[in-house]
Design an enzyme around this catalytic site. Structure first.
Site, PDB file in Angstrom:
ATOM      1  N   LYS A  36       0.828  -1.210   0.000  1.00 61.59           N
ATOM      2  CA  LYS A  36       0.000   0.000   0.000  1.00 61.59           C
ATOM      3  C   LYS A  36       0.863   1.261   0.000  1.00 61.59           C
ATOM      4  O   LYS A  36       0.637   2.173  -0.777  1.00 61.59           O
ATOM      5  CB  LYS A  36      -0.914   0.026   1.238  1.00 61.59           C
ATOM      6  CG  LYS A  36      -1.965  -1.054   1.235  1.00 61.59           C
ATOM      7  CD  LYS A  36      -2.874  -0.931   2.443  1.00 61.59           C
ATOM      8  CE  LYS A  36      -2.148  -1.104   3.766  1.00 61.59           C
ATOM      9  NZ  LYS A  36      -1.522  -2.413   3.945  1.00 61.59           N
ATOM     10  N   THR A  37       1.843   1.278   0.891  1.00 65.33           N
ATOM     11  CA  THR A  37       2.696   2.466   0.961  1.00 65.33           C
ATOM     12  C   THR A  37       3.466   2.623  -0.343  1.00 65.33           C
ATOM     13  O   THR A  37       3.623   3.720  -0.868  1.00 65.33           O
ATOM     14  CB  THR A  37       3.640   2.364   2.174  1.00 65.33           C
ATOM     15  OG1 THR A  37       2.835   2.205   3.344  1.00 65.33           O
ATOM     16  CG2 THR A  37       4.496   3.600   2.320  1.00 65.33           C
ATOM     17  N   ASP A 221      -1.973   7.802   3.663  1.00 63.91           N
ATOM     18  CA  ASP A 221      -1.535   6.445   4.029  1.00 63.91           C
ATOM     19  C   ASP A 221      -2.144   6.096   5.392  1.00 63.91           C
ATOM     20  O   ASP A 221      -2.496   6.994   6.155  1.00 63.91           O
ATOM     21  CB  ASP A 221       0.005   6.411   4.116  1.00 63.91           C
ATOM     22  CG  ASP A 221       0.556   4.982   4.096  1.00 63.91           C
ATOM     23  OD1 ASP A 221      -0.238   4.020   3.969  1.00 63.91           O
ATOM     24  OD2 ASP A 221       1.791   4.822   4.201  1.00 63.91           O
ATOM     25  N   GLU A 222      -2.276   4.816   5.709  1.00 66.75           N
ATOM     26  CA  GLU A 222      -2.805   4.377   7.021  1.00 66.75           C
ATOM     27  C   GLU A 222      -4.152   5.054   7.301  1.00 66.75           C
ATOM     28  O   GLU A 222      -4.402   5.537   8.415  1.00 66.75           O
ATOM     29  CB  GLU A 222      -1.822   4.707   8.148  1.00 66.75           C
ATOM     30  CG  GLU A 222      -0.401   4.207   7.928  1.00 66.75           C
ATOM     31  CD  GLU A 222      -0.200   2.763   8.383  1.00 66.75           C
ATOM     32  OE1 GLU A 222      -1.189   2.104   8.764  1.00 66.75           O
ATOM     33  OE2 GLU A 222       0.954   2.291   8.330  1.00 66.75           O
ATOM     34  N   GLN A 252      -5.771  -3.200  10.559  1.00 64.65           N
ATOM     35  CA  GLN A 252      -4.662  -2.589  11.281  1.00 64.65           C
ATOM     36  C   GLN A 252      -5.071  -1.309  11.990  1.00 64.65           C
ATOM     37  O   GLN A 252      -4.232  -0.472  12.316  1.00 64.65           O
ATOM     38  CB  GLN A 252      -3.501  -2.296  10.326  1.00 64.65           C
ATOM     39  CG  GLN A 252      -2.869  -3.557   9.782  1.00 64.65           C
ATOM     40  CD  GLN A 252      -1.626  -3.238   8.962  1.00 64.65           C
ATOM     41  OE1 GLN A 252      -0.604  -2.851   9.507  1.00 64.65           O
ATOM     42  NE2 GLN A 252      -1.721  -3.376   7.659  1.00 64.65           N
ATOM     43  N   ARG A 607       4.945  -7.418  10.989  1.00 62.53           N
ATOM     44  CA  ARG A 607       6.172  -6.636  10.808  1.00 62.53           C
ATOM     45  C   ARG A 607       7.337  -7.542  10.418  1.00 62.53           C
ATOM     46  O   ARG A 607       8.356  -7.084   9.936  1.00 62.53           O
ATOM     47  CB  ARG A 607       6.581  -5.895  12.097  1.00 62.53           C
ATOM     48  CG  ARG A 607       5.613  -4.865  12.636  1.00 62.53           C
ATOM     49  CD  ARG A 607       5.137  -3.906  11.616  1.00 62.53           C
ATOM     50  NE  ARG A 607       3.863  -4.346  11.062  1.00 62.53           N
ATOM     51  CZ  ARG A 607       3.363  -3.892   9.907  1.00 62.53           C
ATOM     52  NH1 ARG A 607       4.014  -3.023   9.191  1.00 62.53           N
ATOM     53  NH2 ARG A 607       2.202  -4.334   9.457  1.00 62.53           N
TER      54      ARG A 607
HETATM   55  P1  ATP Z   1       1.658  -2.108   5.942  1.00 62.40           P
HETATM   56  O1  ATP Z   1       0.218  -2.510   5.922  1.00 62.40           O
HETATM   57  O2  ATP Z   1       2.415  -2.862   6.964  1.00 62.40           O
HETATM   58  O3  ATP Z   1       1.836  -0.632   6.002  1.00 62.40           O
HETATM   59  P2  ATP Z   1       2.058  -1.982   3.095  1.00 62.40           P
HETATM   60  O4  ATP Z   1       0.835  -2.563   2.487  1.00 62.40           O
HETATM   61  O5  ATP Z   1       2.157  -0.508   3.133  1.00 62.40           O
HETATM   62  O6  ATP Z   1       2.271  -2.603   4.553  1.00 62.40           O
HETATM   63  P3  ATP Z   1       4.623  -1.871   1.845  1.00 62.40           P
HETATM   64  O7  ATP Z   1       5.376  -1.451   3.055  1.00 62.40           O
HETATM   65  O8  ATP Z   1       4.335  -0.874   0.803  1.00 62.40           O
HETATM   66  O9  ATP Z   1       3.271  -2.586   2.319  1.00 62.40           O
HETATM   67  O10 ATP Z   1       5.318  -3.112   1.171  1.00 62.40           O
HETATM   68  C1  ATP Z   1       5.782  -4.231   1.924  1.00 62.40           C
HETATM   69  C2  ATP Z   1       7.084  -4.741   1.390  1.00 62.40           C
HETATM   70  O11 ATP Z   1       6.869  -5.364   0.137  1.00 62.40           O
HETATM   71  C3  ATP Z   1       8.092  -3.645   1.143  1.00 62.40           C
HETATM   72  O12 ATP Z   1       9.374  -4.149   1.439  1.00 62.40           O
HETATM   73  C4  ATP Z   1       7.939  -3.370  -0.334  1.00 62.40           C
HETATM   74  O13 ATP Z   1       9.111  -2.826  -0.872  1.00 62.40           O
HETATM   75  C5  ATP Z   1       7.657  -4.757  -0.888  1.00 62.40           C
HETATM   76  N1  ATP Z   1       6.850  -4.756  -2.122  1.00 62.40           N
HETATM   77  C6  ATP Z   1       5.648  -4.219  -2.310  1.00 62.40           C
HETATM   78  N2  ATP Z   1       5.189  -4.433  -3.556  1.00 62.40           N
HETATM   79  C7  ATP Z   1       6.132  -5.148  -4.200  1.00 62.40           C
HETATM   80  C8  ATP Z   1       6.272  -5.687  -5.533  1.00 62.40           C
HETATM   81  N3  ATP Z   1       5.329  -5.541  -6.441  1.00 62.40           N
HETATM   82  N4  ATP Z   1       7.389  -6.358  -5.799  1.00 62.40           N
HETATM   83  C9  ATP Z   1       8.362  -6.529  -4.872  1.00 62.40           C
HETATM   84  N5  ATP Z   1       8.301  -6.047  -3.629  1.00 62.40           N
HETATM   85  C10 ATP Z   1       7.208  -5.366  -3.276  1.00 62.40           C
HETATM   86 MG    MG Z   2       2.325   0.848   4.741  1.00 55.77          MG
END
Ligand code: ATP
Ligand code: MG
Length: 719
Positions: A36-37, A221-222, A252, A607
């Site tokens: 997402k981020t 975000d969040e 979350q 995490r």
């Molecule tokens: P959270 O809910 O904990 O905030 P998130 O959904 O924001 O998580 P991110 O932090 O954006 O998730 O991504 C999680 C991990 O996966 C990061 O290390 C990111 O770089 C990696 N990632 C995300 N998308 C891809 C992709 N398409 N290919 C490879 N790595 C990815």
């Molecule tokens: Mg995130």
């Protein structure tokens, strides 16, 4: 279009869809670690590179200042230049910026200062004393909580009704008095930042129109953790505009206790009927066992939008569970594993120790110190919160604004300069009677000639000192800070201090000069910005959590589960997975709060990238008492086959039979009995220890050898 491939290459299809969607309201709803981020960051880069958006037209809200900095860095990397003019920050940071630019319209003095939680506490305490209100019945923390919660709901004293209740009436009176005190001092607290920013737009349609026009893109975000006032603020900007891009995960949402409303995400499509919904389901962060544990745990919550994550990664290592004898053994075990991990060649900051309550950090800190492993308490006692730093900040605040009572109280007798409690009480009484600031009260009392000459001279000396410090307004910020420290006499005072922390404090003071130097070097004044000192004080109050001295040093990371949101680490420990601690004893009875605790556990588990350790103690000193906790119910939500019980290398043996005659039969097993385990197969019970829910048996498995297992989780069956 070759610069666009940078932006799209590392995205899966659903992520790409979100990043490249036509500008409209859009919700990305997805579980932890699904990107997402990443999507949010790439979306901004896409808007700049492809949609031709100006950085000036983008407003992005992140959860911490650190996240905002990372986001800028990533965008710069993606588009190849710094995105100047963009507004990226936390809700508080953005509101602060807005109020600085429009202080007049917001009804604030130009040099207004921010009251952090500690300042706020002192102010409330002082008010209780002044008004002679019983602080046992109205404890300052509760009064503070009341005021903040009302502000977060957007309510001023005039909107509230005491319902004829004396207790409520007193709270309301305190709220009113508190508002007046803040107004007199030209200070605003954190909740006020948001409320003021929202009122600013509501009361000034022209200003609102300007910002609605300007921010063609609003990204959050969040999103699951926005509270009422934050959302109201965002709505002013985005309602009917088709420019609202939010990402979040209802699973979350962990700040309900602080007013966050998960309904905002649950009802997003009702509130923004044209919004598009995109789900991401692939997790890129955690290996299979960790992800499955998280999925299984969160499924036990009744109220959720529902989603299930998968990973292309293998199962990875099992989740390890350690039953410590006590909290000291727990810390020892964790630090031993951290050391092993470092010895294997990993960086220290790839390891994080997470806990439910702040107080749990102390023992880990101690163990880390003993082991000589550098660590950092993320979001804990922060640089700008340390007493000596706040002393100097007090002086600086007073220099910027003589009516700042918080600054006055902090600096007036620190270091002690013969201004005693009686003099201070007289000042406070005068200030109250004439509705003026302490500074003005001091002037008037001195001029009125009604003070004893010693007290008068001491006070006059202080006022002159502040006035003198104000004279070198043209010097560089760091020079000013340095000369204020010099003039204050704090260094000499700390040198003489006998608490063993003098040197430490003096080092912190020079670090403050460094912080000022760094700040001045990067400070770019926009036309509506205040002078550099005022801006620096804003930073001191706002950034407290994010800039610790050792930010760039490679350190083991310690933090509460709440502060771990959004972060990821190859090795994660969650300590104190016990009833009363986690779920927290205040939440266990209330189903809604219990679900929030479970979400917090979900946040913690997700995490972890490669290795996850959970631990609990059989006995623990908690709130000054020896307790014998039971393992957390959350452990039961995790399928036992994902968990492997870890034994200490040289455990203190405590045979079962020794403790009150409890025997193996109590849990349905006999020595020598044949049992089977879902993963390890069949084996023979060799030994047992512990009691009740922490009872363990040693089983010699035919294929995988001897293992200690917690009976309550091992899912052992007689065969
Ligand atoms: P959270 O809910 O904990 O905030 P998130 O959904 O924001 O998580 P991110 O932090 O954006 O998730 O991504 C999680 C991990 O996966 C990061 O290390 C990111 O770089 C990696 N990632 C995300 N998308 C891809 C992709 N398409 N290919 C490879 N790595 C990815
Ligand atoms: Mg995130």
């Amino acid at each position: 279009m070759d610069d666009v491939s940078h932006i799209l290459d590392d995205l899966n299809e659903a992520q790409r869809e979100a990043v490249t969607a036509p500008v409209s309201d859009l919700l990305v709803l997805a579980g932890a670690g699904s990107g997402k981020t990443r999507v949010l960051v790439h979306r901004i880069a896409w808007l700049l590179a492809v949609e031709g958006a100006s950085p000036w037209s983008i407003l992005a809200v992140t959860f911490t200042n650190k996240a905002a900095r990372e986001m800028r860095g990533r965008i710069e990397q993606l588009i190849g230049q710094p995105p100047g003019g963009m507004w990226v920050g936390t809700f508080h940071g953005l509101a602060h910026r807005l109020l600085r630019a429009h202080w007049r319209e917001a009804g604030l003095p130009q040099g207004f200062q921010i009251l952090d939680a500690d300042d706020q506490f002192r102010l409330v305490k002082r008010l209780l004393k002044q008004l002679e209100i019983d602080d046992a019945r109205w404890p300052p923390r509760q009064v503070m909580g009341f005021i903040n919660a009302r502000k977060e709901e957007g309510l001023r004293p005039q909107h509230l009704d005491d319902g004829g209740d004396f207790y409520q009436r007193t709270l309301l009176r305190l709220y009113t008095e508190y508002e007046q005190a803040c107004k007199r001092g030209g200070v605003i607290d954190f909740a006020e930042l948001l409320l003021r920013a929202q009122e600013l737009w509501r009361n000034h349609p022209d200003l609102l129109a300007h910002y609605r026009e300007r921010f063609a893109h609003v990204l959050v975000d969040e999103f699951q953790d926005t509270n009422a006032i934050q959302f109201a603020w965002l709505r002013l900007l985005t309602q009917g505009r088709g420019n609202f891009f939010v990402v979040g995960d209802d699973d979350q949402s962990i700040y309900g206790w602080r007013g966050a409303r998960v309904e905002h995400i649950r009802e997003f499509q009702q509130l923004y009927p044209d919004a598009r919904l995109i789900r991401l389901e692939q997790n890129y962060r955690s290996s299979g066992n960790i992800l499955n544990a998280a999925n299984a745990l969160i499924e036990k919550n009744a109220s959720r939008l529902g989603k299930r994550l998968w990973t292309a990664d293998g199962d990875g290592e099992p989740i390890r569970l350690y039953a410590a004898f006590n909290e000291i053994d727990e810390a020892r075990f964790v630090i031993e594993r951290v050391q092993q991990f470092i010895d294997e060649g990993h960086r220290r900051d790839e390891a994080a120790i997470l806990y439910r309550s702040n107080a749990q950090s102390r023992l880990f800190e101690e163990a880390l110190r003993q082991a000589g492993i550098p660590y950092r308490v993320y979001g804990g006692q922060r640089f700008f919160e340390r007493a000596e730093i706040k002393d100097v900040i007090g002086y600086l605040r007073l220099i910027v604004n003589r009516d700042d009572d918080v600054g006055f109280e902090r600096a007036v007798n620190q270091p002690p300069r013969g201004i005693g409690p009686r003099t201070l009480d007289a000042l406070r009484a005068h200030a109250r009677d004439f509705g003026c600031s302490l500074w003005r009260a001091a002037r008037e009392l001195i001029d009125g000639g009604r003070m004893a000459s010693r007290a008068r001279n001491a006070l006059l000396g202080f006022l002159e000192l502040i006035d003198a410090c104000d004279e070198d307004g043209d010097a560089r910020l760091d020079e000013r800070v340095e000369s204020v420290i010099e003039a204050s006499g704090l260094v000499a005072y700390f040198k003489k201090s006998r608490d063993g922390r003098g040197e430490d404090r003096i080092e912190n003071l020079s670090e403050l000069v460094e912080a000022a130097r760094g700040f001045a070097a990067t400070y770019e004044a926009e036309s509506d910005e205040p002078d550099v000192l005022t801006a620096f004080l804003g930073l001191a109050a706002l950034e407290a959590g994010d800039t610790q001295g050792a930010e760039h040093e490679d350190c083991v990371q310690l933090m509460t589960l709440h502060s771990a949101k959004g972060l990821e680490f190859p090795l994660v420990f969650i300590a104190g997975v016990e009833e009363d601690l986690f779920p927290h004893r205040m939440s266990a009875e209330d189903p809604e709060r219990l679900e929030e605790e479970r979400r917090l556990c979900y946040v913690g588990i997700t995490r972890a990238m490669r290795q996850l350790y959970l631990s609990y103690a059989e006995t623990r000193r908690l709130h000054g008492q020896e307790t014998t906790p039971t393992p957390s119910r959350f452990l039961r939500d995790i399928p036992p086959e994902l968990i492997e019980e870890v034994r200490a290398v040289a455990p203190v043996s405590r045979p079962w039979s020794g403790a009150g005659g409890a025997g193996l039969a109590e849990v349905g097993f006999q020595l020598g009995q044949r049992v089977s385990h879902p993963r390890f197969g069949e084996g023979v019970v060799l030994n047992a220890e512990g009691q009740g829910r922490s009872a363990r048996v040693q089983v010699n498995f035919e294929t995988s050898g001897s293992k200690w297992l917690v009976v309550a989780f091992a899912n052992l069956a007689p065969c």
